[in-house]
Each structure stands twice: as C-alpha cells, then as structure tokens.
Design a protein around this motif. Structure first.
Motif, PDB file in Angstrom:
ATOM      1  N   TYR A 106       0.835  -1.203   0.000  1.00 21.08           N
ATOM      2  CA  TYR A 106       0.000   0.000   0.000  1.00 21.08           C
ATOM      3  C   TYR A 106       0.871   1.255   0.000  1.00 21.08           C
ATOM      4  O   TYR A 106       0.599   2.202  -0.734  1.00 21.08           O
ATOM      5  N   LYS A 107       1.916   1.255   0.814  1.00 19.94           N
ATOM      6  CA  LYS A 107       2.816   2.404   0.871  1.00 19.94           C
ATOM      7  C   LYS A 107       3.507   2.626  -0.470  1.00 19.94           C
ATOM      8  O   LYS A 107       3.667   3.764  -0.920  1.00 19.94           O
ATOM      9  N   ALA A 108       3.890   1.550  -1.129  1.00 22.05           N
ATOM     10  CA  ALA A 108       4.501   1.670  -2.450  1.00 22.05           C
ATOM     11  C   ALA A 108       3.509   2.238  -3.457  1.00 22.05           C
ATOM     12  O   ALA A 108       3.875   3.057  -4.302  1.00 22.05           O
ATOM     13  N   GLY A 109       2.255   1.819  -3.354  1.00 19.39           N
ATOM     14  CA  GLY A 109       1.227   2.359  -4.246  1.00 19.39           C
ATOM     15  C   GLY A 109       1.018   3.842  -4.066  1.00 19.39           C
ATOM     16  O   GLY A 109       0.836   4.586  -5.030  1.00 19.39           O
ATOM     17  N   VAL A 110       1.067   4.288  -2.812  1.00 17.86           N
ATOM     18  CA  VAL A 110       0.917   5.719  -2.539  1.00 17.86           C
ATOM     19  C   VAL A 110       2.110   6.487  -3.094  1.00 17.86           C
ATOM     20  O   VAL A 110       1.950   7.537  -3.728  1.00 17.86           O
ATOM     21  N   LEU A 111       3.305   5.976  -2.871  1.00 18.66           N
ATOM     22  CA  LEU A 111       4.508   6.669  -3.354  1.00 18.66           C
ATOM     23  C   LEU A 111       4.610   6.666  -4.881  1.00 18.66           C
ATOM     24  O   LEU A 111       5.131   7.610  -5.473  1.00 18.66           O
ATOM     25  N   LEU A 112       4.119   5.595  -5.509  1.00 16.94           N
ATOM     26  CA  LEU A 112       4.141   5.525  -6.971  1.00 16.94           C
ATOM     27  C   LEU A 112       2.976   6.279  -7.609  1.00 16.94           C
ATOM     28  O   LEU A 112       2.949   6.455  -8.826  1.00 16.94           O
ATOM     29  N   LYS A 113       2.004   6.692  -6.781  1.00 15.66           N
ATOM     30  CA  LYS A 113       0.814   7.403  -7.252  1.00 15.66           C
ATOM     31  C   LYS A 113       0.060   6.575  -8.286  1.00 15.66           C
ATOM     32  O   LYS A 113      -0.292   7.051  -9.369  1.00 15.66           O
ATOM     33  N   ILE A 114      -0.191   5.311  -7.929  1.00 21.32           N
ATOM     34  CA  ILE A 114      -0.959   4.429  -8.797  1.00 21.32           C
ATOM     35  C   ILE A 114      -2.375   4.306  -8.239  1.00 21.32           C
ATOM     36  O   ILE A 114      -2.597   4.546  -7.055  1.00 21.32           O
ATOM     37  N   PRO A 115      -3.336   3.941  -9.070  1.00 23.44           N
ATOM     38  CA  PRO A 115      -4.713   3.809  -8.592  1.00 23.44           C
ATOM     39  C   PRO A 115      -4.860   2.703  -7.542  1.00 23.44           C
ATOM     40  O   PRO A 115      -4.055   1.778  -7.468  1.00 23.44           O
ATOM     41  N   SER A 155      -7.021   0.365  -7.440  1.00 23.56           N
ATOM     42  CA  SER A 155      -7.278  -0.936  -8.059  1.00 23.56           C
ATOM     43  C   SER A 155      -5.974  -1.665  -8.391  1.00 23.56           C
ATOM     44  O   SER A 155      -5.882  -2.883  -8.248  1.00 23.56           O
ATOM     45  N   THR A 156      -4.968  -0.923  -8.804  1.00 21.92           N
ATOM     46  CA  THR A 156      -3.666  -1.525  -9.086  1.00 21.92           C
ATOM     47  C   THR A 156      -2.998  -1.990  -7.804  1.00 21.92           C
ATOM     48  O   THR A 156      -2.403  -3.073  -7.758  1.00 21.92           O
ATOM     49  N   THR A 157      -3.114  -1.211  -6.747  1.00 25.72           N
ATOM     50  CA  THR A 157      -2.541  -1.587  -5.461  1.00 25.72           C
ATOM     51  C   THR A 157      -3.212  -2.845  -4.916  1.00 25.72           C
ATOM     52  O   THR A 157      -2.541  -3.754  -4.421  1.00 25.72           O
ATOM     53  N   VAL A 158      -4.522  -2.911  -5.028  1.00 23.38           N
ATOM     54  CA  VAL A 158      -5.265  -4.089  -4.549  1.00 23.38           C
ATOM     55  C   VAL A 158      -4.879  -5.322  -5.356  1.00 23.38           C
ATOM     56  O   VAL A 158      -4.729  -6.415  -4.794  1.00 23.38           O
ATOM     57  N   LEU A 159      -4.692  -5.169  -6.647  1.00 22.16           N
ATOM     58  CA  LEU A 159      -4.265  -6.297  -7.463  1.00 22.16           C
ATOM     59  C   LEU A 159      -2.875  -6.763  -7.042  1.00 22.16           C
ATOM     60  O   LEU A 159      -2.613  -7.965  -6.980  1.00 22.16           O
ATOM     61  N   GLY A 160      -1.977  -5.837  -6.750  1.00 17.77           N
ATOM     62  CA  GLY A 160      -0.648  -6.213  -6.265  1.00 17.77           C
ATOM     63  C   GLY A 160      -0.711  -6.979  -4.957  1.00 17.77           C
ATOM     64  O   GLY A 160      -0.005  -7.973  -4.764  1.00 17.77           O
ATOM     65  N   GLN A 161      -1.583  -6.542  -4.047  1.00 18.83           N
ATOM     66  CA  GLN A 161      -1.750  -7.256  -2.787  1.00 18.83           C
ATOM     67  C   GLN A 161      -2.341  -8.643  -3.016  1.00 18.83           C
ATOM     68  O   GLN A 161      -1.944  -9.611  -2.358  1.00 18.83           O
ATOM     69  N   MET A 218       7.742  -6.626  -4.557  1.00 19.69           N
ATOM     70  CA  MET A 218       8.152  -5.758  -5.655  1.00 19.69           C
ATOM     71  C   MET A 218       7.659  -6.311  -6.992  1.00 19.69           C
ATOM     72  O   MET A 218       7.137  -5.572  -7.832  1.00 19.69           O
ATOM     73  N   GLY A 219       7.786  -7.600  -7.179  1.00 24.84           N
ATOM     74  CA  GLY A 219       7.308  -8.226  -8.412  1.00 24.84           C
ATOM     75  C   GLY A 219       5.800  -8.142  -8.555  1.00 24.84           C
ATOM     76  O   GLY A 219       5.282  -7.949  -9.657  1.00 24.84           O
ATOM     77  N   ALA A 220       5.084  -8.286  -7.447  1.00 25.27           N
ATOM     78  CA  ALA A 220       3.625  -8.220  -7.489  1.00 25.27           C
ATOM     79  C   ALA A 220       3.156  -6.827  -7.898  1.00 25.27           C
ATOM     80  O   ALA A 220       2.220  -6.689  -8.697  1.00 25.27           O
ATOM     81  N   VAL A 221       3.786  -5.803  -7.365  1.00 23.66           N
ATOM     82  CA  VAL A 221       3.416  -4.433  -7.741  1.00 23.66           C
ATOM     83  C   VAL A 221       3.762  -4.170  -9.202  1.00 23.66           C
ATOM     84  O   VAL A 221       2.978  -3.561  -9.941  1.00 23.66           O
ATOM     85  N   PHE A 222       4.904  -4.646  -9.647  1.00 23.91           N
ATOM     86  CA  PHE A 222       5.298  -4.450 -11.041  1.00 23.91           C
ATOM     87  C   PHE A 222       4.316  -5.149 -11.979  1.00 23.91           C
ATOM     88  O   PHE A 222       3.873  -4.565 -12.975  1.00 23.91           O
ATOM     89  N   LEU A 223       3.948  -6.398 -11.662  1.00 23.48           N
ATOM     90  CA  LEU A 223       2.984  -7.123 -12.498  1.00 23.48           C
ATOM     91  C   LEU A 223       1.605  -6.468 -12.471  1.00 23.48           C
ATOM     92  O   LEU A 223       0.907  -6.433 -13.484  1.00 23.48           O
ATOM     93  N   ALA A 224       1.213  -5.961 -11.316  1.00 22.37           N
ATOM     94  CA  ALA A 224      -0.076  -5.277 -11.213  1.00 22.37           C
ATOM     95  C   ALA A 224      -0.087  -4.021 -12.078  1.00 22.37           C
ATOM     96  O   ALA A 224      -1.087  -3.730 -12.737  1.00 22.37           O
TER      97      ALA A 224
END
Length: 80
Positions: A3-12, A14-20, A42-48
């Motif tokens: 979640y913190k990575a999603g906030v820092l990357l400024k991604i939606p 839905s993308t953060t939830v998919l990574g989780q 890291m791989g999960a966020v990248f794939l998301a």
C-alpha cells in the motif's frame, strides 16, 4: 508495504489491490522460508502495474521499494 509503495508511486487503488492479491496468491502456494517477501512484493506491484496498464517503469518500482526498505530496516541503525 505494498500500500505504501502504491501511494509513493501514485498508482490507482485498483492496481494496489491487485498487487496485494498477487502477493497473497503467491504465498498461499509457496513458503515464506523459500522466497524473500520483499522480492515478491516488488514483483507483485510491477505485475499489477503492467496488467492494469498503469505506466510505471521497473526502475521506478525498484527505487520506491528500495526507499521503503531503507526507512523500515535501517532507521534504527546506530553508526559510531
């Protein structure tokens, strides 16, 4: 952490939830002993980001996770 990575990357969200979800799916099948959770996160966020078509380069994702790991694991480090 994801979640913190999603906030820092400024991604939606839905993308953060998919990574989780990808992270959870991976570790429901594999062991934490065999794989480092930081690499899988890291791989999960990248794939998301790729599957949701959120444009983030791999170096951006790795830089954000590097910053998160430095803050989390080396903040209590005492250098004399």
């Amino acid at each position: 952490m994801i979640y913190k990575a999603g906030v820092l990357l400024k991604i939606p969200v839905s993308t953060t939830v998919l990574g989780q979800s990808l992270f959870h799916f991976f570790f429901s099948r594999k062991s934490f002993v065999d794989f480092d959770f930081r690499d899988i996160a890291m791989g999960a966020v990248f794939l998301a980001c790729k599957s949701e078509e959120t444009l983030r380069k791999s170096y951006q994702v790795s830089a954000v996770f590097d910053e998160i790991f430095k803050v989390k694991y080396f903040s209590n480090l005492q250098i004399e």
